[in-house]
Design a protein around this motif. Structure first.
Motif, short mmCIF file in Angstrom:
data_model
loop_
_atom_site.label_atom_id
_atom_site.label_comp_id
_atom_site.label_asym_id
_atom_site.label_seq_id
_atom_site.Cartn_x
_atom_site.Cartn_y
_atom_site.Cartn_z
N UNK A 115 0.85 -1.19 0.00
CA UNK A 115 0.00 0.00 0.00
C UNK A 115 0.89 1.24 0.00
N UNK A 116 0.49 2.25 -0.78
CA UNK A 116 1.28 3.47 -0.86
C UNK A 116 0.38 4.68 -1.12
N UNK A 117 0.77 5.81 -0.55
CA UNK A 117 0.04 7.06 -0.79
C UNK A 117 0.20 7.53 -2.23
N UNK A 118 1.18 7.02 -2.94
CA UNK A 118 1.38 7.37 -4.34
C UNK A 118 0.13 7.07 -5.17
N UNK A 119 -0.65 6.08 -4.74
CA UNK A 119 -1.81 5.61 -5.51
C UNK A 119 -3.14 6.16 -4.99
N UNK A 120 -3.09 7.12 -4.07
CA UNK A 120 -4.32 7.70 -3.53
C UNK A 120 -5.16 8.34 -4.63
N UNK A 121 -6.46 8.38 -4.38
CA UNK A 121 -7.36 9.06 -5.30
C UNK A 121 -7.01 10.54 -5.37
N UNK A 122 -7.27 11.14 -6.52
CA UNK A 122 -7.08 12.57 -6.65
C UNK A 122 -8.08 13.26 -5.74
N UNK A 123 -7.63 14.31 -5.08
CA UNK A 123 -8.48 15.01 -4.12
C UNK A 123 -9.45 15.95 -4.83
N UNK A 124 -10.43 16.38 -4.08
CA UNK A 124 -11.36 17.41 -4.56
C UNK A 124 -10.97 18.74 -3.92
N UNK A 125 -11.12 19.83 -4.65
CA UNK A 125 -10.81 21.13 -4.06
C UNK A 125 -11.80 21.50 -2.96
#
Length: 187
Positions: A79-89
């Motif tokens: 598991x890695x934060x590199x693969x996190x979903x793109x955030x919403x503003x």
């Protein structure tokens, strides 16, 4: 070599009432931390790819990690934060009176994000650069293990898959956006 993209399962966080922008920001945090529903069955293609894979890669968000455990509890996972979903503003505080359902907030904010508004979150340009790094890392795992499964999220899956196609990998133009959906890219 092959890399199969799977979208995480349905979130356990269910709250569809109208809410302010501040309440929506809290809703997103709960959505990220809520885990996913266990299903009675999973798509056959997804199950086949998970069984064939030597390793599973996930984001570090709970819905991605929990999905990997439900699909194959004993398979090696990274598991890695590199693969996190793109955030919403973050919506402007000037509209704090506005109440919308979460799905409407998500669509509006995603559209704004795609047009360049990124207050309080990673910009589209930065997300594309992260997706490139993620694609390079996934290719490294595929070279080492031949067949891997990546359990991620809707938008980041699309961005990473585009990077893979730019590198010469073959597969659909869009990854499957349904929960538990699977799209495979090969080289």
């Amino acid at each position: 070599m092959e890399i199969s993209f799977v979208r995480h399962g349905r979130s356990k966080h269910i709250d569809n009432r109208k809410m302010t922008c501040d309440e929506f920001n809290a809703w997103v945090r709960k959505y990220d931390d809520g885990g996913v529903f266990e299903e009675e069955s999973y798509p056959l293609k997804t199950v086949e790819k998970v069984l064939a894979a030597k390793i599973m890669i996930t984001s570090d968000l709970r819905r991605s990690i929990d999905s990997s455990k439900l699909l194959q509890p004993n398979k090696k996972k990274i598991a890695s934060s590199l693969y996190r979903e793109t955030e919403l503003p973050v919506p402007s505080k000037k509209i704090k009176w506005l109440k919308l359902k979460p799905s409407f907030w998500a669509v509006i904010l995603r559209c704004l994000w795609l047009t360049g508004y990124s207050d309080g979150c990673e910009s589209l340009n930065c997300a594309k650069k992260r997706a490139n790094k993620a694609a390079i890392e996934l290719v490294g795992y595929a070279k080492k293990h031949d067949s891997i499964v990546f359990i991620g999220h809707g938008f980041i899956n699309q961005l990473i898959a585009k990077e893979l196609r730019n590198m010469g990998w073959k597969g659909k133009g869009k990854t499957d956006s349904k929960h538990w959906g699977c799209t495979t890219y090969t080289l």
